[in-house]
Scaffold this motif. Structure first.
Motif, PDB file in Angstrom:
ATOM      1  N   GLY A  57      62.086  46.734 -27.429  1.00 43.21           N
ATOM      2  CA  GLY A  57      62.201  47.962 -26.651  1.00 43.21           C
ATOM      3  C   GLY A  57      60.884  48.714 -26.565  1.00 43.21           C
ATOM      4  N   LYS A  61      60.919  56.421 -30.976  1.00 43.73           N
ATOM      5  CA  LYS A  61      61.732  56.444 -32.198  1.00 43.73           C
ATOM      6  C   LYS A  61      62.869  55.417 -32.175  1.00 43.73           C
ATOM      7  CE  LYS A  61      64.680  60.275 -30.646  1.00 43.73           C
ATOM      8  NZ  LYS A  61      65.204  61.607 -30.963  1.00 43.73           N
ATOM      9  N   ASN A  62      63.261  54.979 -30.985  1.00 42.37           N
ATOM     10  CA  ASN A  62      64.359  54.017 -30.887  1.00 42.37           C
ATOM     11  C   ASN A  62      63.892  52.559 -30.857  1.00 42.37           C
ATOM     12  OD1 ASN A  62      66.375  56.045 -30.781  1.00 42.37           O
ATOM     13  ND2 ASN A  62      65.965  56.360 -28.610  1.00 42.37           N
ATOM     14  N   GLN A  63      62.566  52.355 -30.946  1.00 45.00           N
ATOM     15  CA  GLN A  63      62.058  50.978 -30.917  1.00 45.00           C
ATOM     16  C   GLN A  63      62.506  50.222 -32.167  1.00 45.00           C
ATOM     17  OE1 GLN A  63      57.748  50.144 -31.317  1.00 45.00           O
ATOM     18  NE2 GLN A  63      57.917  49.038 -29.400  1.00 45.00           N
ATOM     19  N   LEU A  64      62.959  48.993 -31.974  1.00 37.61           N
ATOM     20  CA  LEU A  64      63.403  48.167 -33.088  1.00 37.61           C
ATOM     21  C   LEU A  64      62.216  47.576 -33.838  1.00 37.61           C
ATOM     22  CD1 LEU A  64      66.254  46.196 -31.257  1.00 37.61           C
ATOM     23  CD2 LEU A  64      66.545  48.154 -32.787  1.00 37.61           C
ATOM     24  N   ASP A  68      64.658  43.368 -37.344  1.00 40.81           N
ATOM     25  CA  ASP A  68      66.032  43.703 -36.921  1.00 40.81           C
ATOM     26  C   ASP A  68      66.651  42.605 -36.047  1.00 40.81           C
ATOM     27  OD1 ASP A  68      65.791  46.218 -38.140  1.00 40.81           O
ATOM     28  OD2 ASP A  68      64.879  47.093 -36.359  1.00 40.81           O
TER      29      ASP A  68
END
Length: 204
Positions: A57, A61-64, A68
């Motif tokens: 992604g 802040k939402n990047q993996l 994961d």
């Protein structure tokens, strides 16, 4: 390749063979250009790689994290990474040779990879108190300079606003009657512009 050396060291694996860093080789050949594998693949191989953002992604802040993902999700990306790096090696090693840059790459730049890896793995000690003291002195100096600017301008204004700076310098103080304006219609207050006028008024 420094990143790979450091990751392997986390598992007590130390590389002792010859190194060839494609990014470093390209830096020696074309220092002013980009050196990422994606850029090099397009430039030298006419090939568009899978970008890491497609897997984890966009930045934010939402990047993996790669950790994961499942192995099958990373498979094609990782295989391509190895394949493209090998293809780039075959191209760049010849260009290094053609440009008589082998000594620079192999005897000067490449040994430094180990040095930089050692430095990053070791880290440095920080004197927190010295940093705090230095920060305080700089803040005090900055505050003093700001007050001097306000006095010279005859008013307070936002020094971080190019628009307000331009209005003070060129409309109120009339430092330059032929001041350039940007496409948005405000006065240009770039470092280059201010540097060229530094002797015209103490406020600069």
């Amino acid at each position: 390749i420094k990143f790979d050396l450091m990751m392997l060291r986390n598992y007590n694996i130390k590389i002792k063979g010859k190194l060839f860093d494609t990014m470093l080789a390209h830096y020696i050949l074309q220092p002013e250009l980009q050196h990422s594998m994606d850029y090099l693949a397009e430039t030298y191989l006419n090939y568009q790689t899978i970008h890491i953002e497609e897997l984890i992604g966009p930045k934010g802040k939402n990047q993996l994290n790669m950790g994961d993902l499942k192995p099958e999700q990373i498979l094609n990306y990782a295989a391509e990474d190895a394949d493209i790096t090998l293809r780039l090696y075959n191209v760049l090693k010849e260009k290094i040779k053609e440009n008589d840059l082998e000594e620079l790459l192999y005897k000067i730049e490449t040994p430094l990879i180990y040095v930089l890896a050692d430095m990053e793995m070791t880290g440095v000690c920080i004197d927190n108190q010295a940093l705090k003291d230095s920060s305080l002195k700089l803040r005090e100096k900055l505050s003093q300079i700001e007050q001097e600017i306000y006095e010279l301008a005859g008013e307070k204004f936002n020094i971080n606003s190019p628009k307000q700076v331009g209005e003070i310098l060129f409309e109120k103080l009339k430092i330059n009657n032929k001041a350039k304006k940007t496409k948005t219609g405000q006065y240009s207050t770039s470092e280059e512009i201010l540097e060229s006028m530094k002797d015209k008024h103490p406020i600069i």
